[in-house]
Motif scaffolding. Structure first.
Motif, PDB file in Angstrom:
ATOM      1  N   PRO A 214       5.352   3.483 -27.492  1.00  0.00           N
ATOM      2  CA  PRO A 214       6.153   4.045 -26.382  1.00  0.00           C
ATOM      3  C   PRO A 214       6.380   3.029 -25.261  1.00  0.00           C
ATOM      4  O   PRO A 214       5.897   3.193 -24.134  1.00  0.00           O
ATOM      5  N   LEU A 215       7.119   1.974 -25.563  1.00  0.00           N
ATOM      6  CA  LEU A 215       7.317   0.902 -24.583  1.00  0.00           C
ATOM      7  C   LEU A 215       8.154   1.348 -23.399  1.00  0.00           C
ATOM      8  O   LEU A 215       8.128   0.709 -22.343  1.00  0.00           O
ATOM      9  N   GLY A 216       8.901   2.434 -23.571  1.00  0.00           N
ATOM     10  CA  GLY A 216       9.695   2.930 -22.450  1.00  0.00           C
ATOM     11  C   GLY A 216       8.863   3.511 -21.326  1.00  0.00           C
ATOM     12  O   GLY A 216       9.383   3.786 -20.243  1.00  0.00           O
ATOM     13  N   THR A 217       7.562   3.685 -21.552  1.00  0.00           N
ATOM     14  CA  THR A 217       6.704   4.282 -20.527  1.00  0.00           C
ATOM     15  C   THR A 217       6.074   3.250 -19.603  1.00  0.00           C
ATOM     16  O   THR A 217       5.401   3.625 -18.640  1.00  0.00           O
ATOM     17  N   VAL A 218       6.248   1.964 -19.905  1.00  0.00           N
ATOM     18  CA  VAL A 218       5.655   0.910 -19.072  1.00  0.00           C
ATOM     19  C   VAL A 218       6.696  -0.184 -18.820  1.00  0.00           C
ATOM     20  O   VAL A 218       7.656  -0.332 -19.573  1.00  0.00           O
ATOM     21  N   THR A 219       6.493  -0.939 -17.763  1.00  0.00           N
ATOM     22  CA  THR A 219       7.361  -2.088 -17.483  1.00  0.00           C
ATOM     23  C   THR A 219       7.078  -3.171 -18.517  1.00  0.00           C
ATOM     24  O   THR A 219       5.966  -3.685 -18.610  1.00  0.00           O
ATOM     25  N   THR A 220       8.102  -3.497 -19.304  1.00  0.00           N
ATOM     26  CA  THR A 220       7.948  -4.402 -20.430  1.00  0.00           C
ATOM     27  C   THR A 220       8.845  -5.619 -20.250  1.00  0.00           C
ATOM     28  O   THR A 220      10.003  -5.493 -19.855  1.00  0.00           O
ATOM     29  N   ALA A 221       8.311  -6.790 -20.539  1.00  0.00           N
ATOM     30  CA  ALA A 221       9.080  -8.041 -20.480  1.00  0.00           C
ATOM     31  C   ALA A 221       9.190  -8.631 -21.875  1.00  0.00           C
ATOM     32  O   ALA A 221       8.373  -8.350 -22.761  1.00  0.00           O
ATOM     33  N   PHE A 321       5.111  -9.136 -10.989  1.00  0.00           N
ATOM     34  CA  PHE A 321       6.316  -8.301 -11.031  1.00  0.00           C
ATOM     35  C   PHE A 321       6.033  -6.918 -11.611  1.00  0.00           C
ATOM     36  O   PHE A 321       6.958  -6.149 -11.876  1.00  0.00           O
ATOM     37  N   GLY A 322       4.763  -6.595 -11.840  1.00  0.00           N
ATOM     38  CA  GLY A 322       4.408  -5.279 -12.338  1.00  0.00           C
ATOM     39  C   GLY A 322       4.540  -5.102 -13.832  1.00  0.00           C
ATOM     40  O   GLY A 322       4.512  -3.968 -14.334  1.00  0.00           O
ATOM     41  N   VAL A 323       4.669  -6.188 -14.577  1.00  0.00           N
ATOM     42  CA  VAL A 323       4.806  -6.094 -16.031  1.00  0.00           C
ATOM     43  C   VAL A 323       3.486  -5.623 -16.637  1.00  0.00           C
ATOM     44  O   VAL A 323       2.421  -6.119 -16.297  1.00  0.00           O
ATOM     45  N   ARG A 324       3.553  -4.648 -17.578  1.00  0.00           N
ATOM     46  CA  ARG A 324       2.361  -4.128 -18.243  1.00  0.00           C
ATOM     47  C   ARG A 324       2.371  -4.361 -19.745  1.00  0.00           C
ATOM     48  O   ARG A 324       1.385  -4.060 -20.429  1.00  0.00           O
ATOM     49  N   ALA A 325       3.501  -4.852 -20.300  1.00  0.00           N
ATOM     50  CA  ALA A 325       3.560  -5.169 -21.729  1.00  0.00           C
ATOM     51  C   ALA A 325       4.506  -6.338 -21.930  1.00  0.00           C
ATOM     52  O   ALA A 325       5.513  -6.463 -21.216  1.00  0.00           O
TER      53      ALA A 325
END
Length: 523
Positions: A214-221, A321-325
């Motif tokens: 569920p990558l849409g649930t976290v800030t992903t780069a 920048f708040g990236v979590r994944a």
């Protein structure tokens, strides 16, 4: 993915306290890595307790961490179902008056290191947590690394610290026993049907691998180097989700740098990515820089990223920048790799290569022929890929970022195995996919090599000088164990600073520095 302390034969009564699972008397505990893409579940039948830490999977309802009481038969069913979880997982089984068991899943993303004091089994994704248990240097494993001949096994460079490999089980009841699984079965290339649409199938496989989490649930780069593997994943993500994902990369040195910049620019202009596009100069932040955590004696595993300092700075930038994944292209090389039968070639790190390494000590040379002893059986995911994933993960986890590697998804692995050689040779699959997006030959058929070779050269010829001088003056654990010959190292360093750098052999001096610094920090 987790850290734990397990004391067998002790008091049970496992409960979740909001941060970790802990027994009634506090003798054992399991602390999952706290992240939105990781979850934990636990059940007990009143006698046995099963604790599972796992990656979240799209479409599955959120699991409660509280220990759920179930009947005996339901416990057995749940145990079987747990081992079919389609993403990364670790399973802990505990029962009073029995040894504890820890089993790893087949889709490993993070490492799990183990150590014991005779009464308790300790485990962590962070090797530094187990530094007090490091007894000395394991000659066979150190020789593998010095020869650039890594092997996936339960060995680490430190006696007393072990790796739990994919699908392996650790049994501990006072002594540690590690049991490898049966070899994973693999298939070979198949003939394509007349109407086969390989690129469509490739895109569908990428989508399936992406949608598994569920990558849409976290800030992903997106890790967008400009290369083929990260390029096909990033462009597909931007196609499906315009303006959602920022990008990041390290800039290389040498003649390929300008080409890398052009390729990345073309990719970012062809599709809609989000801001920022975080670029960091790997030459300016080269390994062995005076600010490098390794150089400053921190407990950095020798298996962590070889280019630790630049990747640490890049990861810190992403976290700010708040990236979590972060989605990477790791595993793309192995997905389309040619077999020895398809492309006969001499493997890296053979004993004959030792002649090119004058600093290799007598014990390392003697151990080289035993490099394949005790290695893990064939894995579901390529073993070299698994080692790469373990190299990447800790640095990201320290910044609260979860790594995602779509090329290691079983769907992608199987597609690669089935493809005919003409789709795999020279990464033709990735090249054609990028060409189908309208990207020109600068992206699909680059003329220059793009690698970190010049960054490594800069690190060794500039930043490593004081380190080599200190080693040759004050000594090294590598000298004491005769893994590295100080006279041979002195000759190599003298030639290095005379301007006679030879990439084919001298680049491997970086591993000498990595092992030396790790040995000094851990031992």
């Amino acid at each position: 993915m987790l850290k734990f302390r397990l004391t067998p034969y002790g008091e049970g009564g496992w409960r979740w306290n909001g941060i970790r699972f802990i027994t009634r008397g506090g003798a054992s505990e399991v602390a999952p890595y706290a992240h939105p893409l990781v979850e934990q579940v636990a059940i007990s039948d009143g006698h046995r307790t099963l604790i599972m830490v796992r990656e979240k999977v799209t479409g599955c309802s959120a699991a409660s961490a509280d220990v759920r009481q179930v009947p005996e038969d339901e416990y057995d069913q749940a145990r079987g179902a747990a081992q079919r979880w389609p993403a990364d997982w670790v399973l802990i089984e505990w029962a009073p008056n029995e040894p504890v068991q820890v089993t790893a899943g087949p889709c490993r993303i993070t490492p799990l290191y183990l150590a014991t004091d005779g009464a308790t089994l300790h485990g962590s994704w962070e090797m530094g947590d187990l530094a007090p248990f490091a007894g000395g240097l394991d000659v066979r494993e150190a020789a593998r690394l010095l020869l650039y001949r890594p092997r996936y096994s339960s060995d680490t460079v430190f006696t007393g610290i072990h790796r739990l490999t994919e699908r392996a089980t650790a049994h501990f009841g006072g002594a540690l026993f590690l049991r490898y699984p049966e070899p994973a079965l693999h298939s070979g290339p198949r003939d394509l049907a007349d109407d086969a649409d390989v690129l469509k199938t490739f895109v569908e496989a990428m989508d399936d691998a992406w949608d598994a989490r569920p990558l849409g649930t976290v800030t992903t780069a997106l890790h967008l180097t400009g290369g083929f593997d990260s390029g096909v994943l990033a462009t597909r993500a931007a196609e499906r989700f315009p303006s959602r994902f920022p990008t990041a990369a390290l800039l290389i040195g040498g003649p390929g740098r300008a080409q890398q910049l052009r390729r990345r620019q073309q990719i970012r202009e062809a599709l809609r990515f989000a801001e920022p596009d975080l670029l960091l100069d790997a030459v300016a932040t080269a390994p062995l820089h005076r600010d490098c955590a390794r150089v400053n004696g921190e407990l950095i595993s020798p298996y962590d990223e070889p280019l630790y300092h630049p990747f640490q700075r890049l990861t810190e930038g992403l976290a700010s920048f708040g990236v979590r994944a972060v989605v990477t292209g790791l595993g793309g090389d192995e997905m389309v790799a040619l077999s020895q039968e398809e492309y006969p070639h001499r493997p890296m790190g053979e004993l004959a290569d030792a002649a090119r390494l004058p600093w290799l000590g007598e014990r390392a040379r003697g151990a080289a022929e035993f490099g394949d002893v005790g290695i893990a059986p064939p894995a579901v995911v390529n073993s070299m890929t698994l080692l790469s994933l373990e190299t990447t993960a800790p640095l990201l986890l320290r910044q609260g970022i979860w790594p995602v590697h779509p090329f290691t998804d079983p769907v992608m692995v199987q597609l690669g195995e089935w493809l005919p050689i003409d789709w795999r040779q020279l990464k033709e699959l990735q090249r054609r996919r990028l060409a189908a997006l309208g990207l020109n030959v600068d992206v699909t058929r680059p003329r220059l090599r793009e690698s970190f070779a010049e960054v490594v050269q800069h690190a060794l010829t500039v930043h490593a000088r004081p380190l080599f001088a200190r080693m040759l003056r004050d000594g090294s654990p590598l000298f004491e164990t005769k893994l590295v010959d100080p006279d041979g190292l002195r000759r190599a360093v003298t030639r290095l600073y005379d301007g006679a750098y030879c990439e084919d052999s001298d680049a491997q001096l970086l591993e000498v520095t990595t092992l030396h610094l790790a040995a000094e920090a851990f031992l």
